[in-house]
Design an enzyme around this catalytic site. Structure first.
Site, PDB file in Angstrom:
ATOM      1  CG  ASP A 257      -2.228   0.826   0.870  1.00  0.00           C
ATOM      2  OD1 ASP A 257      -2.158   1.689  -0.028  1.00  0.00           O
ATOM      3  OD2 ASP A 257      -3.269   0.636   1.530  1.00  0.00           O
TER       4      ASP A 257
HETATM    5  C1  NOJ Z   1      -4.161   3.810  -0.027  1.00  0.00           C
HETATM    6  C2  NOJ Z   1      -5.309   2.858   0.085  1.00  0.00           C
HETATM    7  O1  NOJ Z   1      -5.272   2.196   1.330  1.00  0.00           O
HETATM    8  C3  NOJ Z   1      -5.342   1.810  -1.021  1.00  0.00           C
HETATM    9  O2  NOJ Z   1      -6.555   1.119  -0.924  1.00  0.00           O
HETATM   10  C4  NOJ Z   1      -5.155   2.437  -2.361  1.00  0.00           C
HETATM   11  O3  NOJ Z   1      -5.187   1.445  -3.362  1.00  0.00           O
HETATM   12  C5  NOJ Z   1      -3.860   3.195  -2.384  1.00  0.00           C
HETATM   13  N1  NOJ Z   1      -3.889   4.240  -1.370  1.00  0.00           N
HETATM   14  C6  NOJ Z   1      -3.565   3.803  -3.748  1.00  0.00           C
HETATM   15  O4  NOJ Z   1      -4.426   4.844  -4.012  1.00  0.00           O
END
Ligand code: NOJ
Length: 718
Positions: A257
């Site tokens: 993430d």
């Molecule tokens: C943080 C989020 O937790 C995740 O779900 C997402 O895919 C990423 N950012 C990228 O935007």
């Protein structure tokens, strides 16, 4: 040598780490912006993957730098979050879950994939498979609701929809099952907080959705930001390396993430970026999204002998293989090569409207003056449309609008004005969504005079759910309760009904409204066509059929509240003081999982289950007769639950095992048939191994998880 071997033999360490790096990018009028870096890095081969690039033009421009100007010409993998539609926004995933229709779940993912691919994307960070039992947690909006079995069905459908049958197709995207795993039960419902749950809960509730996604062939997976029982998921060797790679044989790409590898330092498990990179790599994370830990840390770690080049190579190969499967080497410009025809976009909007109608949950519909409050009478001369969410186009889109930020959306007012051109539609917001100013309430109350009904459009701002949007009190924000009370008092004094339409990314705690509104709709966030869909249901052009995929609490203190709770040794009993209860609120939810009324009145009769005694190889055949005793057509959703009477481990009071739908005209009866392979009655025994245990099982069928509404038959396993 094949393509990947040839490339691997030629790649420098810097180029390899480039393939393990995903960088956020965007496009401004002056050109592309690469977070913390520059487009030169794409040419140098030290950025191999991008996120947040929108539009085929910019995507191809970046792709050209990689393919035509970098030494090895390896195409970029470009990904974006497509959570509930890309440009055409669909209802939020929580709302869509309540449609209980695999074809719908698959279709919206397919359409979103087409639209995303037409924008030059090859990957999406979806589906989100976090079972949530805590409405305080804002990301509840992005997920399947409270049930693990349902989550598994959604996972399969979404992976099929995004990926299609051929990952290399110009209309397919690599899906990403996220967030692995148990991201939702954060302490006290607070986003990103620590998670501490039992291995049983992990296996019974949180892993099954991922198992389903992997079985469906999901190409990538994202570890959660959170820790699990002390170990951050980004560094979780037992779950990522041993379970996912080992036991499940998942050989796809694991993408961290956003900045999660660097956050291992804040978690307190890594001393510095080098340490963090080592932990993530050892656990099996292939792509570093935005932490720049791999590029900065792995060369040092390699020199110190803390990681091997083989470990790095294994990740690089997985990334290259994904690019190959996506067809990016063969034709990096395939996606986004031709703009979508206008008819495709129009059809998608028609789909968005249909799905939105089906996601609306009619929570309550009283009778007043001898008729159901909804649908609204065709002859309504005037409607008072009150509340801060009536004229709120942007809010309709929901929390994750992806590339739909500048796309139009239909508000409730817009929808009603189109649907009821002869009706005098009056509007006053009354209060702001979360302001403290009461001064507009009077004007809103005044609109009631002469109206045939009041429509109260209340709820949350879209950004009150989604990431980083936990709410300690998931109720009506600001002064909306005061508005609701004032308007309802006036409407009732005038003898006109109040229809409350609730917008939210979660079940809200609204006991007052549930008691005093004459009709209540959960409209969640329905996307681009929200207002038309709501008007369709209000006017009776569409008959509501959505069901809530989460229990609605009466009070925040009941959270987590879900139908799959385990029994207690002292079940609630009003005659006995020492039983499991609250002194100040009932144990039951305000609305149970699966609750949702139709415009019909469906009676359940004659539950039949055959055979009465089953072995593991058998399949149960279940049927129930439904009769529509109402005056309107209805689509009923029938739920199948089971309950083990005696087993070695306490089992949930109800376990969802199936659902079916039946459409019935007024006066019509029909039978619904469900099949349940007895092997699905296995559960995790005392040692957490699957067990098929002899004994009695209750087969429960009904319109929701509300125990009083279930027909039950007992059968014998063994
Ligand atoms: C943080 C989020 O937790 C995740 O779900 C997402 O895919 C990423 N950012 C990228 O935007």
């Amino acid at each position: 040598m094949n393509r990947i071997d040839t490339l691997m033999a030629r790649m420098t360490l810097a180029e390899k780490l480039g393939q393990l790096t995903m960088t956020a990018s965007g496009y401004t009028v002056t050109g592309p912006v690469i977070a913390g870096d520059s487009t030169q890095s794409i040419i140098d081969g030290t950025i191999g993957n991008l996120l947040n690039m929108v539009g085929a033009g910019p995507a191809h421009e970046m792709q050209r730098l990689a393919v035509e100007q970098s030494r090895l010409g390896i195409p970029l993998l470009i990904g974006l979050d497509i959570v509930h539609g890309h440009r055409t926004l669909f209802p939020i995933p929580l709302a869509e879950a309540g449609i209980f229709d695999e074809a719908v779940w698959e279709r919206t993912a397919r359409e979103a994939a087409r639209e995303g691919a037409a924008d030059g994307l090859a990957m999406t960070f979806a589906p989100m498979l976090d079972v949530s039992r805590d409405p305080r947690w804002g990301r509840t909006a992005e997920g399947p609701g409270e049930d693990p079995w349902l989550n598994g069905r959604i996972a399969r459908a979404k992976v099929r929809g995004f990926q299609g049958t051929d990952l290399s197709s110009a209309e397919s995207l690599a899906a990403c099952a996220k967030h692995f795993v148990a991201y939702s039960p954060v302490t006290a419902g607070r986003e990103y907080a620590a998670v501490d749950i039992s291995e049983r809960t992990l296996r019974e509730v949180h892993l099954p959705g991922f198992v389903a996604a992997i079985e469906a062939g999901v190409a990538t997976l994202m570890p959660a930001f959170t820790d699990l029982n002390g170990v951050p998921m980004t560094a979780h060797v037992p779950l990522l390396r041993d379970w996912l790679r080992g036991e499940m044989g998942f050989d796809g790409v694991i993408v961290s993430d956003y900045n999660a590898i660097a956050e291992l330092i804040k978690h307190g498990v890594a001393a510095d970026l080098v340490d963090a990179a080592v932990l993530a790599l050892k656990a099996g994370v292939d792509i570093d999204m935005m932490a720049d830990a791999y590029r900065k840390g792995l060369p040092v770690a390699l020199e110190q002998g803390r990681v091997t080049i083989d470990e790095i190579d294994a990740c690089v190969r997985r990334v290259l293989r994904l690019k190959e499967q996506l067809g990016l080497f063969d034709d990096p410009y395939r996606r986004g090569a031709t703009p979508e025809p206008a008819e495709a976009v129009a059809e998608r909007h028609a789909l968005a409207r249909d799905v939105a109608r089906r996601a609306i949950v009619l929570l309550k519909n009283e009778r007043r003056n001898d008729r159901d409050v909804l649908p609204l009478p065709a002859a309504a001369k005037a409607l008072a449309v009150v509340g801060p969410l009536a004229d709120a186009r942007t809010e309709m889109k929901g929390p994750w609008w992806g590339a739909g930020e500048h796309e139009p959306a239909v508000s409730v007012l817009d929808g009603l004005r189109v649907a009821l051109p002869q009706t005098d539609i009056r509007h006053a917001p009354g209060v702001a969504i979360d302001g403290g100013d009461d001064s507009g309430i009077e004007a809103a109350v005044a609109l009631c005079d002469g109206a045939s009904a009041v429509l109260l459009c209340l709820g949350e701002r879209a950004t009150m759910s989604g990431e980083a949007a936990s709410r300690a009190t998931p109720a009506l924000p600001g002064r909306q309760q005061a508005l609701a009370e004032a308007v309802t008092a006036r409407a009732h004094a005038l003898g006109i009904p109040v229809v409350a339409i609730l917008f939210s990314g979660r079940p809200l705690v609204v006991p007052w409204l549930a008691e005093h509104a004459d009709a209540l709709l959960a409209a969640w966030f329905l996307g681009a066509e929200a207002g038309h869909a709501i008007a369709d249901v209000l006017t009776g052009r569409a008959s509501p059929s959505g069901r809530t995929p989460m229990s609605w609490p009466r009070a925040v203190g009941q959270v987590p509240i879900f139908f799959g709770q385990r029994p207690t040794g002292r079940p609630m009993n009003p005659a006995d003081y020492y039983t499991s209860k609250y002194q100040d609120v009932d144990n039951t939810p305000l609305f149970a999982f699966g609750h949702g009324l139709t415009y019909g009145r469906i009676r359940y009769e004659e539950l039949q289950v055959e055979p009465r005694r089953v072995c593991e190889q058998d399949t149960l055949k279940i049927s129930v007769t439904l009769r529509n005793e109402g005056a309107r057509e209805a689509e009923e959703t029938v739920f199948l639950f089971v309950r083990a009477k005696v087993s070695r481990v306490t089992r949930p009071l109800l376990e969802l095992k199936g659902y079916a739908k039946l459409r019935l005209r007024p006066g019509e009866a029909g039978s619904v048939k469900l099949e349940l392979p007895a092997s699905e009655l296995r559960y995790l025994g005392p040692d957490l191994q699957p067990l098929f245990e002899a004994g009695e099982i209750e087969i429960c069928v009904g319109p929701s998880a509300e125990p009083a509404g279930l027909l039950r038959e007992t059968i014998e396993l063994g």
